[in-house]
Design a protein around this motif. Structure first.
Motif, PDB file in Angstrom:
ATOM      1  N   UNK A 279      21.060 -87.847 -29.395  1.00  0.00           N
ATOM      2  CA  UNK A 279      22.499 -87.944 -29.245  1.00  0.00           C
ATOM      3  C   UNK A 279      22.902 -89.289 -28.679  1.00  0.00           C
ATOM      4  N   UNK A 280      24.133 -89.360 -28.189  1.00  0.00           N
ATOM      5  CA  UNK A 280      24.678 -90.623 -27.685  1.00  0.00           C
ATOM      6  C   UNK A 280      25.373 -90.376 -26.355  1.00  0.00           C
ATOM      7  N   UNK A 281      24.994 -91.182 -25.347  1.00  0.00           N
ATOM      8  CA  UNK A 281      25.569 -91.011 -24.011  1.00  0.00           C
ATOM      9  C   UNK A 281      27.062 -91.306 -24.024  1.00  0.00           C
TER      10      UNK A 281
ATOM     11  N   UNK B 112      28.391 -75.962 -28.511  1.00  0.00           N
ATOM     12  CA  UNK B 112      28.296 -76.080 -29.967  1.00  0.00           C
ATOM     13  C   UNK B 112      29.506 -76.821 -30.525  1.00  0.00           C
ATOM     14  N   UNK B 113      29.247 -77.618 -31.559  1.00  0.00           N
ATOM     15  CA  UNK B 113      30.333 -78.341 -32.219  1.00  0.00           C
ATOM     16  C   UNK B 113      30.314 -78.025 -33.710  1.00  0.00           C
TER      17      UNK B 113
ATOM     18  N   UNK C  15      22.485 -82.501 -29.446  1.00  0.00           N
ATOM     19  CA  UNK C  15      22.301 -83.385 -28.294  1.00  0.00           C
ATOM     20  C   UNK C  15      21.272 -82.780 -27.340  1.00  0.00           C
ATOM     21  N   UNK C  16      20.419 -83.659 -26.828  1.00  0.00           N
ATOM     22  CA  UNK C  16      19.368 -83.205 -25.929  1.00  0.00           C
ATOM     23  C   UNK C  16      19.138 -84.258 -24.866  1.00  0.00           C
ATOM     24  N   UNK C  17      18.983 -83.811 -23.626  1.00  0.00           N
ATOM     25  CA  UNK C  17      18.749 -84.741 -22.533  1.00  0.00           C
ATOM     26  C   UNK C  17      19.075 -84.103 -21.197  1.00  0.00           C
ATOM     27  N   UNK C  18      19.042 -84.918 -20.162  1.00  0.00           N
ATOM     28  CA  UNK C  18      19.358 -84.483 -18.812  1.00  0.00           C
ATOM     29  C   UNK C  18      20.356 -85.444 -18.195  1.00  0.00           C
ATOM     30  N   UNK C  19      21.327 -84.850 -17.520  1.00  0.00           N
ATOM     31  CA  UNK C  19      22.309 -85.670 -16.803  1.00  0.00           C
ATOM     32  C   UNK C  19      22.269 -85.222 -15.344  1.00  0.00           C
ATOM     33  N   UNK C  20      21.673 -86.062 -14.510  1.00  0.00           N
ATOM     34  CA  UNK C  20      21.550 -85.735 -13.093  1.00  0.00           C
ATOM     35  C   UNK C  20      22.829 -86.160 -12.387  1.00  0.00           C
ATOM     36  N   UNK C  21      23.496 -85.171 -11.800  1.00  0.00           N
ATOM     37  CA  UNK C  21      24.741 -85.452 -11.098  1.00  0.00           C
ATOM     38  C   UNK C  21      24.618 -85.204  -9.611  1.00  0.00           C
ATOM     39  N   UNK C  22      25.386 -85.953  -8.849  1.00  0.00           N
ATOM     40  CA  UNK C  22      25.448 -85.743  -7.404  1.00  0.00           C
ATOM     41  C   UNK C  22      26.564 -84.739  -7.129  1.00  0.00           C
TER      42      UNK C  22
ATOM     43  N   UNK D 278      27.334 -93.483 -11.738  1.00  0.00           N
ATOM     44  CA  UNK D 278      28.422 -93.694 -10.762  1.00  0.00           C
ATOM     45  C   UNK D 278      29.782 -93.268 -11.295  1.00  0.00           C
ATOM     46  N   UNK D 279      29.823 -92.673 -12.472  1.00  0.00           N
ATOM     47  CA  UNK D 279      31.099 -92.205 -13.027  1.00  0.00           C
ATOM     48  C   UNK D 279      31.370 -90.777 -12.555  1.00  0.00           C
ATOM     49  N   UNK D 280      32.611 -90.497 -12.169  1.00  0.00           N
ATOM     50  CA  UNK D 280      33.010 -89.147 -11.750  1.00  0.00           C
ATOM     51  C   UNK D 280      33.367 -88.344 -12.994  1.00  0.00           C
ATOM     52  N   UNK D 281      32.784 -87.148 -13.123  1.00  0.00           N
ATOM     53  CA  UNK D 281      33.072 -86.289 -14.275  1.00  0.00           C
ATOM     54  C   UNK D 281      33.629 -84.960 -13.779  1.00  0.00           C
ATOM     55  N   UNK D 282      34.438 -84.342 -14.641  1.00  0.00           N
ATOM     56  CA  UNK D 282      35.044 -83.061 -14.347  1.00  0.00           C
ATOM     57  C   UNK D 282      34.363 -81.958 -15.183  1.00  0.00           C
ATOM     58  N   UNK D 283      34.491 -80.702 -14.787  1.00  0.00           N
ATOM     59  CA  UNK D 283      33.893 -79.614 -15.573  1.00  0.00           C
ATOM     60  C   UNK D 283      34.393 -79.630 -17.013  1.00  0.00           C
ATOM     61  N   UNK D 284      33.480 -79.528 -17.975  1.00  0.00           N
ATOM     62  CA  UNK D 284      33.835 -79.520 -19.390  1.00  0.00           C
ATOM     63  C   UNK D 284      33.871 -80.890 -20.021  1.00  0.00           C
ATOM     64  N   UNK D 285      33.694 -81.948 -19.225  1.00  0.00           N
ATOM     65  CA  UNK D 285      33.752 -83.309 -19.781  1.00  0.00           C
ATOM     66  C   UNK D 285      32.497 -83.614 -20.587  1.00  0.00           C
ATOM     67  N   UNK D 286      32.648 -84.359 -21.687  1.00  0.00           N
ATOM     68  CA  UNK D 286      31.537 -84.708 -22.566  1.00  0.00           C
ATOM     69  C   UNK D 286      30.579 -85.658 -21.853  1.00  0.00           C
ATOM     70  N   UNK D 287      29.268 -85.309 -21.883  1.00  0.00           N
ATOM     71  CA  UNK D 287      28.239 -86.137 -21.258  1.00  0.00           C
ATOM     72  C   UNK D 287      27.379 -86.837 -22.307  1.00  0.00           C
ATOM     73  N   UNK D 288      26.839 -86.054 -23.230  1.00  0.00           N
ATOM     74  CA  UNK D 288      26.031 -86.595 -24.322  1.00  0.00           C
ATOM     75  C   UNK D 288      26.599 -86.043 -25.623  1.00  0.00           C
ATOM     76  N   UNK D 289      27.004 -86.923 -26.513  1.00  0.00           N
ATOM     77  CA  UNK D 289      27.640 -86.513 -27.764  1.00  0.00           C
ATOM     78  C   UNK D 289      26.583 -86.227 -28.825  1.00  0.00           C
ATOM     79  N   UNK D 290      26.863 -85.168 -29.608  1.00  0.00           N
ATOM     80  CA  UNK D 290      25.991 -84.834 -30.715  1.00  0.00           C
ATOM     81  C   UNK D 290      26.370 -85.580 -31.989  1.00  0.00           C
ATOM     82  N   UNK D 291      27.368 -86.450 -31.935  1.00  0.00           N
ATOM     83  CA  UNK D 291      27.772 -87.246 -33.104  1.00  0.00           C
ATOM     84  C   UNK D 291      27.240 -88.665 -32.956  1.00  0.00           C
TER      85      UNK D 291
END
Length: 417
Positions: A209-211, A390-391, A241-248, A216-229
């Protein structure tokens, strides 16, 4: 005279009465309550009859008064059978040993069935059962109850959803329902990875996928992290899309710790009573004290006795008394803060994903009221916040087309101006 119903049990004898007045002998027996039957005349001075073994002593005075003699022809019934058996000690010893062996074999574990488990889990279960003294050849009287075995296995096994232990005769049965882990989709359909909660991006690992975010970016619930397009808008491609997004992430907890508490402890002293239960009545065998300790916990184990396929009205009962004592615990404020931190840490750790890390914690507020210390603790955690979404390629294509149309409209307006 009709013979008595209990002659076979108490024993009787067939005799011949000879004398000058055998009829008078019979009349006196009836008059004195002596049971007599099967009376047959042999000749003028002799008759045959049957008498109870218990009436033989009563017959002697009657014989003297009628000037008759008695001759024993045959002896029948249980007392004579028992006497003959006792004279043959080999038979008695053999019967006793045979019954004893049957009794022992009826109270030994002969089979352990484990159903619903794969070979690896079954092997683990059998090892745990053996540690708990349950194996083929074990004597049932020394085994824990099925409830205790079930609790023991449930506490040791983490790969089971449900576990039940039952007993049928000399066979123990362990029924298991294993946890079914979701099968990994080798060829996932088109999907994005979105944020499951509010966080600050700490690190991102993209396998497919595509990041769509940066560290250091603030994200909200439901926000796109890794795009499957992937690809450009003219020729987009959709992947899983496959990967890991480690958030604080951040957590707050409130913990209360009493500075004074009473609790029960075991001294290590035990007292055991052994009893034999017969038809619901308990007969003491060993240990006669009613209350060996002032304070105690009482544990009762009842083991029924089996003989072949039958449950006998006999059971072995064991009562174990474990001495307890009440203790008072006083904590300093410093020790209470430490205990509160540990309790809150364990509680939070149980709610977090397996690979989440607690980076830091800070006591925001502490307050002592009515002998209770209240802590408010703030935690910073690093965890994977990406979840699948799912998209639909058709919907995404429509969005792209609409975006293109809007851009064209803007360009046309700008040219007109």
């Amino acid at each position: 005279m009709k013979k008595n119903w209990n002659e076979a049990f108490f024993g009787h004898v067939n005799v011949t009465i000879k004398g000058r007045l055998p009829e008078q002998f019979i009349n006196l027996c009836v008059k004195n309550g002596i049971t007599i039957w099967d009376i047959k005349r042999i000749d003028d001075k002799s008759v045959s009859c049957s008498l109870l073994l218990s009436d033989i002593r009563k017959v002697k005075p009657v014989l003297k008064s009628t000037d008759c003699r008695i001759h024993f022809v045959d002896r029948k019934g249980f007392p004579f059978l028992l006497k003959r058996l006792l004279s043959r000690t080999g038979i008695i010893i053999g019967m006793v040993l045979f019954l004893a062996i049957l009794f022992v074999l009826s109270n030994i574990v002969w089979r352990i069935d484990v159903t619903g488990a794969d070979p690896k889990l079954e092997s683990e279960i059998r090892k745990l059962l053996k540690k708990n003294d349950l194996h083929v050849g074990a004597f049932e009287f020394f085994l824990p109850s099925t409830e205790d075995i079930e609790s023991y296995l449930s506490g040791k096994l983490t790969k089971v959803t449900w576990l039940g232990v039952s007993k049928d005769g000399t066979t123990y049965r362990v029924d298991v329902v294993q946890k079914e882990l979701p099968k990994e989709d080798k060829q996932p359909g088109p999907r994005n990875l979105i944020a499951s909660k509010k966080a600050v991006i700490y690190d991102i690992f993209v396998e497919n996928g595509q990041a769509a975010v940066e560290p250091d970016q603030v994200v909200q619930p439901g926000q796109l992290l890794i795009s499957g397009m992937i690809g450009n808008e003219k020729d987009p491609k959709f992947v899983g899309a496959k990967g890991k997004v480690i958030g604080e992430t951040w957590y707050r907890s409130t913990t209360a710790v009493p500075l004074k508490s009473n609790y029960k402890t075991y001294t290590g002293n035990t007292y055991t009573k052994h009893q034999l239960r017969l038809f619901g009545w308990d007969m003491p065998l060993w240990g006669l004290e009613k209350k060996p300790y002032k304070t105690f916990d009482r544990e009762v184990t009842v083991k029924p006795v089996h003989f072949l396929i039958w449950d006998l009205p006999i059971a072995y009962k064991r009562i174990t008394y474990r001495q307890t004592e009440q203790a008072n615990k006083k904590l300093t404020e410093e020790a209470a803060v430490k205990a509160g931190k540990e309790a809150a840490y364990k509680k939070l750790k149980g709610k977090l994903p397996d690979k989440a890390k607690i980076i830091s914690r800070k006591v925001e507020n502490k307050d002592v009221k009515d002998g209770v210390l209240t802590l408010k603790i703030f935690y910073i955690v690093h965890e994977n916040i990406a979840v699948q979404n799912l998209i639909s390629p058709e919907e995404q294509q429509e969005k792209i087309e609409k975006a293109k149309e809007k851009e064209k409209e803007k360009e046309e307006k700008s040219q007109d101006n």
